[in-house]
Design a protein around this motif. Structure first.
Motif: not given
Ligand code: 3PG
Ligand code: MG
Length: 454
Positions: A28-32
């Protein structure tokens, strides 16, 4: 550019990843970051295992991990190239330049090889670490002031003296951000502290002998709260040996692990905390459980008497008491030596249902829960709080969250000076300290929302 520190230190057997939870947790952090930040280049720093720190080791290369991350990024639908850089930093620099040219229209995630291959990462010499930190920053091709640092490596936030964690202090405070799962983990920890009103007990198992430093750190707090420390797994062997009990050929610490064990045992002794240890064992190759181990015997699980006793202890915990499960009671990967761990998890589940604050901490404990869930064909109660962070959680409970420097770096809006200020919070996270921790988390989350657009 952005530096993203993750903990992709996943369970692996050679090149086969046996549990990819930590890679998934960072998605999720990478995606964001990739999706929303106007950065073109992302530099991922992570370690895998415990290499010697003397250079490249084939068996601990990040290759399979990056391959897995590549699949997951694709599943997320992210238009991004992910490139594992060569170990040699000059070659890495050349590769970065080539790749930037080849994919000039794409966002690129560069992953540095296992950061612990580099001796400087864990060097005791602060100057050497600093030079390495500057080198890492230079590789990004961005000046410090324009570089973003995202910490998505909660599980290694007790390793503040490793260069990849320490370099946050070189980045301007407003460019530091907390990853999404790091925030979640902190919130779990705070919930734990808030719900804990009675005694704190902790069970330590598994075979990571350096946990003795955590045990030592936590011993006073456990004793003061009226709780107990339970030792199982291979971890109990040096404790038993120190009491003159025969452990046969059971697994013992290696030479380089002895210092942590001795220091931990000393602190445990000084704290006068009550220690509970097994009375009988399952022994490799023996049919019946054993209470005395001869020279050639090695214990692989706790025996039925011990299970009985530990169940009683867990059953006696009351609402508001807390119980930490950290590490298995035996080699739970094998069905023949899984019973102890299984019974402990089941007893802890019942306790959690009764209102005891149960925390299953560490990658291994959570892997064990996964195995038991499969065996039972049902999920284990969600009332057990779970975290893949083991060492970090125990350190935070013993020293206070804000005394973990990588976390303080996200909150304290200072730079170098703040890092060496020991008076940031009180030593233990008692009720008074809690308020300041909550305030810090609020600011962490706020900091995250304000990810600077670079
Ligand atoms: C962990 O697995 O606990 C973290 O990745 C830290 O690893 P370490 O215990 O080898 O520092
Ligand atoms: Mg750990």
């Amino acid at each position: 550019s952005a530096i993203i520190v993750v903990d992709w230190n996943v369970a692996r057997k050679g090149d086969v990843i046996t549990d990819d939870e930590r890679i998934r947790a960072s998605m999720p952090t990478l995606k964001k970051a990739i999706g929303q930040l106007p950065c073109k280049y992302f530099f991922i720093l992570t370690h895998s295992g415990r290499p010697e720190g003397k250079g490249y080791e084939q068996g601990l290369s990040l290759e399979p991990i990056v391959e897995r991350a590549r699949q997951l990024l694709k599943e997320e639908g992210l238009e991004v190239e992910i490139i594992l850089l060569p170990y040699d930093l000059i070659e890495a620099e050349n590769r970065i330049a080539e790749v930037k040219q080849a994919y000039s229209d794409k966002k690129i995630v560069f992953v540095l090889e296992n950061i612990r291959f580099y001796a400087q990462e864990r060097s005791k010499d602060a100057q050497l670490r600093r030079e390495f930190e500057e080198t890492l920053i230079r590789l990004t091709g961005t000046t410090k002031d324009n570089l973003l640092y995202i910490n998505e490596a909660f599980d290694k936030c007790h390793r503040g003296q490793e260069a990849s964690m320490e370099l946050v202090w070189l980045i301007p405070a407003e460019n530091r951000a907390a990853g999404l799962s790091l925030q979640e983990e902190i919130i779990k920890l705070i919930e734990f502290e808030q719900r804990l009103t009675g005694c704190l007990s902790a069970l330590f198992g598994g075979a990571k002998f350096d946990k003795y430093s955590n045990i030592g750190e936590l011993a006073n707090r456990v004793r003061e709260s009226g709780g107990r420390i339970i030792l199982v797994g291979a971890l109990v062997n040096p404790y038993l040996a120190s009491k003159g009990t025969q452990v046969g050929s059971s697994k013992m610490p290696k030479e380089k692990e002895l210092k942590d064990v001795e220091k931990g045992l000393k602190k445990v002794d000084e704290s006068k905390v009550e220690i509970i240890y097994p009375e009988d064992f399952i022994v490799k190759g023996e049919e019946a459980p054993q209470t005395a181990l001869s020279q050639e015997m090695s214990q692989v699980d706790i025996g039925p008497q011990t299970i009985q006793k530990l169940r009683q202890i867990i059953q006696s915990l009351k609402e508001g008491d807390a119980f930490i499960l950290n590490g298995g009671a035996g080699i739970f990967e094998n069905p023949e030596s899984r019973e102890g761990t299984r019974q402990l998890i089941l007893a802890a589940e019942q306790a959690a249902e009764r209102g005891v604050v149960v925390f299953a901490a560490g990658g291994d404990m959570n892997a064990a829960i996964g195995i038991i869930e499969q065996e039972l064909g049902r999920p284990i109660s969600e009332k057990i709080i779970r975290s893949t962070g083991g060492g970090v959680l125990l350190t935070a409970l013993a020293k206070g969250l804000m005394n973990l420097s990588p976390i303080a770096a996200l909150v304290v809006k200072g730079s170098e000076e703040a890092k060496s200020d020991p008076a940031r919070t009180s030593k233990n996270q008692n009720a008074t300290a809690l308020g300041s921790i909550i305030a810090s988390v609020v600011s962490l989350v706020a900091g995250f929302a304000a990810w600077k657009l670079i």
